[in-house]
Structure formats: structure tokens, C-alpha cells
Design an enzyme around this catalytic site. Structure first.
Site, PDB file in Angstrom:
ATOM      1  CG  HIS A 160      -1.669  -1.364   0.965  1.00 54.36           C
ATOM      2  ND1 HIS A 160      -2.967  -1.422   0.992  1.00 54.36           N
ATOM      3  CD2 HIS A 160      -1.433  -2.246   1.988  1.00 54.36           C
ATOM      4  CE1 HIS A 160      -3.380  -2.741   1.451  1.00 54.36           C
ATOM      5  NE2 HIS A 160      -2.395  -3.037   2.173  1.00 54.36           N
ATOM      6  CB  SER A 281      12.877  22.690 -15.584  1.00 53.00           C
ATOM      7  OG  SER A 281      12.191  24.034 -15.463  1.00 53.00           O
ATOM      8  CE  LYS A 287      11.469  20.220 -12.322  1.00 53.27           C
ATOM      9  NZ  LYS A 287      10.798  19.684 -10.671  1.00 53.27           N
ATOM     10  CD  GLU A 294       8.771  12.193 -15.511  1.00 51.77           C
ATOM     11  OE1 GLU A 294       8.265  13.119 -14.620  1.00 51.77           O
ATOM     12  OE2 GLU A 294       9.058  13.058 -15.864  1.00 51.77           O
TER      13      GLU A 294
END
Ligand code: ARG
Length: 460
Positions: A160, A281, A287, A294
Site C-alpha cells: 500500500h 527545466s 531541476k 516518465e
């Protein structure tokens, strides 16, 4: 050049229809297998005496020379096929005719584009599927190698997405190994049904020419020839099976990608991805984004989409060939290319990632993931498990209130919960000891994982 099928027509095809029905933009990549398939067919036409030997030789020589020419022109990046062409099969026949003249028109004896395209697609998929399996093998080897280094590295095992019990990094990595191993088995299994030659089925009903299909199968490396011509030209089960296997590969990759994304957040901090596989970024200077992971996660949807497209294309399709079947290739090629590049990039991303093992170890401290072992300690003293669970639960609550981990509770306090606790309990609930205790077959203890590794080694 006029169309392969122009004879029956008086009027010209509408330009829009030509564009709408053309497949050259998608199937051009079949040129190499198409030429190979034609060479095998031409040799057989000569060998069986269906064509005079000299003509068959002219066809084979012409096709071989054309194959060479196409290879070098493609390598130079030249546009070889006309954009207005119908498909790769008609283009290759046109180019062969330019090269060797009218005898090229004999190549299609006893053959149709329907059995030709089914054969090409099988040949192409066979090679690309083997290359994908090879790429998976590379990923699996990396996982096994990394697992070897991390038998003793502990991190929180989650259920979980909550801390559950500590596990070793080796165990975690090997979980993915077994997923990819099943994927490789699935590809090998698809390959058995891919190994059937449709050529010789002609348009749908077979042919009146005395073909030697076994000879063609041998030359193209197929183990069997198809048993039923109607089935052979309409069967695209192999596309669905492959895309099913590819969807599972992508699903596994997406789960791993998701973990790498989570692990590279400052909150987890379990992994640092290298500069080579991350991006920055345009506005936020600090970043370092896990875009590769992704995109792997995101592209999973494309392969699932390809699978659904193939299944839907085939649903309720009457026998035998229907033009719907031309849609198989866009789905298949996209699924193939996507799965292949995603496996390759996952391996690349993992290869120079750095595991932050000290962060993993720290995450196992004071996280109550040893509560089961506290209960097990009492079980070993003869207390019924249900009672032990209750006692350990109350101890967790007590520690939570005090803001400490279970391991920080003094023995005297523990004894207030149960007189069975003794001075060995604190050692027993250290994360490393907790991990080592799970020595059941397939468990996370280093001894059990060493055995798991031994079995994994036999497969890579
Ligand atoms: N381009 C077609 C395909 O990919 C093969 C040609 C068969 N066409 C036909 N009209 N029978 O399926």
C-alpha cells in the site's frame, strides 16, 4: 507504372483513394524481407520447373542486385520509393522490372500479395522479436549483476506504499528480473507460432502451380508450412500475441519506471539518476527531471493501444484476406519500436544510476517495519500469534505516542507488555536481522536470495 491490377479498370483511381489506401509510408521497412522472400520464391519456381531455369536465375540475380542497391541507397538516406506508390511489394516489382525487364512479371507466378505480405510480416517480426529478446536479456543481466552487489543492502519493503517489512535491494531487483524473464519466455513462445510459412497459399485458395512450399520454408528458415490457405492469409494472431507480450513488457517497465521516479524524489532519495539520462527545466534552475523514466511509463499506453487496435481490426473479420488487415503493420511496428527503445533506455538509465544505500538503510530505522518480528519473537516463546499481534500493536501505539521507534523501547518497558521479552529482543528487531530472518524459500534473507540468484544465473 500502371497498377499491378490495372487491366480490369477503365477509369483511373481517384487521387484521394490512392492516398487513402496506400501503405508505402508504413510498410517500406519490409523491403529487405520482401526481397528475401521473393528470392526464395523465384528459386523454387526454377527448381520445380514452373519457370525455365534461366528465367528463375535472372529473377534471383535481379533481386539480389536490387537488394544491394536498395541497401546502399537507404544507407545514404535516399528516398527510394515513390511517395505515391501503393505498397512495398508493388514498388519492388516495379524496380525489378526497371532492372531486368518483362521477365520480372513472372515473379508473381503462383503467388499473391496476400500470402506475400503475411510472409514478410512474419519474417520481419521474427527478427525484431529476437532483437527485443536480446535487449531484455541485457536488462536481465544488469539486474542479476546489481543484485549480486546488494544482498546485504536493506530498504523498506512496501505494501500500500506504506512501510511493511525490510527487504534487500537484491531481492527487489530480482523481482523485476523474474518479470522480464517471463516476458522473454512469452516471446519465445510466440516465436513457435510465428514459425509457419504462409507463402504458397496465394490469394486465398492455394494455386494450380506445383509449388514446393517445403523448399521455400527451408530457405526462409520456417519450421513448418501453413495447413490451410484461407487461415494462412487471414491469420494475424501472431501480431496480437506479440503485442500482448509487448504490452506486458511495457507494463513491467512502467512499474519499474514508476519506482525509479519515486526513488529519485528528495522524499525517498534512494537513487540518483545520471546527468546523461535526465533533463533540466527551462525555468527552474535546480531541476533534474527523470524524463526517460516518465516517457517509458507514458509510452506504455501506446503499446496497449496497439494491442487493442490489432484485436479490434480482427474482430468479426470474415475469411479470407480483407484490406482491414493492412492496418496490422502500423500497430505492430509502433508496438515493436516502442517496446524495443524502452527496454534499451531502461537498461541505459539503470547502468549508471547510483543507489543511495545509506538513505535506504536510514529509511528502515524507527519505521515500525520490525513490528511483525516483535510479534514473531513472542510466537517463538509459545504465545499464540493473534495475542502477539495485539501486544505488538499496542507497543507500536505506545512508541508512536512517545515519538520513538520500537527498537528504542527499553526492555523493562517491553516487559510491561509481555513478560516473555528478554535481552535478546533488541538484536532480533534490527532491520538487518529482521531481513535475515525471512529465509523461507523465495524470501528476502541473504541466504535465500543467494539461492534465488543462483537460479537466475542459470537463465542469463
Ligand atoms: N498492402 C497490403 C497489406 O499490407 C498487401 C496487399 C494486398 N492487397 C490486396 N488488395 N489484396 O495488407
Amino acid at each position: 507504372m500502371s497498377k499491378l491490377w490495372g487491366g480490369r479498370f477503365e477509369g483511373a483511381t481517384d487521387r484521394l483513394v490512392e492516398e487513402f489506401t496506400a501503405s508505402i509510408g508504413v510498410d517500406a521497412r519490409l523491403w529487405e524481407v520482401d526481397v528475401r522472400c521473393s528470392i526464395a520464391h523465384a528459386r523454387m519456381l526454377g527448381g520445380t520447373g514452373i519457370l525455365p531455369e534461366a528465367e528463375a536465375r535472372a529473377l534471383v540475380a535481379g533481386l539480389e542486385a536490387l537488394g544491394e542497391e536498395l541497401r546502399s541507397r537507404f544507407e545514404r538516406g535516399e528516398a527510394v520509393f515513390r511517395p505515391e506508390a501503393e505498397d512495398v511489394h508493388s514498388e519492388i516489382e516495379r524496380l525489378l522490372t526497371e532492372r531486368i525487364g518483362a521477365v520480372a512479371g513472372k515473379l508473381h507466378t503462383g503467388r499473391s500479395r496476400n500470402d506475400q505480405v503475411a510472409t514478410d510480416t512474419r519474417l520481419y517480426l521474427r527478427e525484431r522479436s529476437d532483437a527485443l529478446a536480446q535487449e531484455l536479456h541485457g536488462l536481465e543481466s544488469w539486474l542479476v549483476g546489481a543484485a549480486e552487489q546488494h544482498l546485504q543492502t536493506v530498504l523498506p519493503g512496501l505494501t500500500h506504499t506504506q512501510h511493511a517489512q525490510p527487504v534487500s535491494l537484491a531481492h527487489h531487483l530480482l523481482a523485476y528480473f523474474w518479470m522480464f524473464e517471463r516476458d522473454r519466455e512469452r516471446l519465445a513462445d510466440c516465436r513457435r507460432r510465428l514459425d509457419v510459412l504462409p507463402l504458397g497459399s496465394a490469394a486465398l485458395a492455394g494455386t494450380s502451380f506445383p509449388l514446393d512450399r517445403e523448399q521455400v520454408a527451408r530457405e526462409l528458415g520456417f519450421g513448418r508450412v501453413s495447413e490451410n490457405s484461407l487461415d494462412a492469409v487471414s491469420d494475424r494472431d501472431f501480431v496480437v500475441e506479440f503485442l500482448g507480450a509487448a504490452s506486458l513488457i511495457m507494463m513491467h517497465l512502467s512499474r519499474l519506471a514508476e519506482e525509479l521516479i519515486l526513488w529519485s524524489t528528495p522524499e525517498f532519495g534512494f537513487i540518483e539518476l545520471s546527468d546523461a539520462v535526465t533533463t533540466g527545466s527551462s525555468i527552474m534552475p535546480q531541476k533534474k527531471n527523470p524524463d526517460v523514466a516518465e516517457l517509458i511509463r507514458g509510452r506504455t499506453g501506446r503499446v496497449n493501444g496497439a494491442l487493442v487496435a490489432a484485436l479490434t481490426m480482427l474482430k468479426a473479420l470474415p475469411l479470407a484476406y480483407n484490406r482491414d488487415l493492412q492496418e496490422d503493420k502500423a500497430a505492430l511496428f509502433d508496438g515493436l519500436d516502442t517496446a524495443h527503445s524502452c527496454v534499451r533506455l531502461m537498461t541505459r538509465m539503470l547502468r549508471d544510476a547510483r543507489f543511495r544505500t545509506e538513505r535506504m538503510a536510514r529509511a528502515c530505522e524507527s519505521d515500525y517495519s520490525n513490528a511483525t518480528d516483535l510479534a514473531d519473537f513472542l510466537v517463538e516463546k509459545g504465545v499464540p500469534f493473534r495475542q502477539c499481534h495485539e501486544i505488538a500493536g499496542r507497543m507500536v501505539r505506545d512508541c508512536l505516542e512517545r515519538g520513538i521507534g520500537l527498537e528504542a523501547m527499553p526492555l523493562e518497558r517491553m516487559r510491561e507488555f509481555s513478560p516473555h521479552f528478554d535481552e535478546t529482543v533488541h538484536e532480533r528487531i534490527r532491520p538487518r536481522v529482521v531481513m535475515a530472518a525471512r529465509a523461507s524459500q523465495g524470501g528476502t534473507a541473504p541466504a535465500a536470495v543467494a539461492e534465488q540468484l543462483r537460479r537466475a544465473h542459470l537463465l542469463v
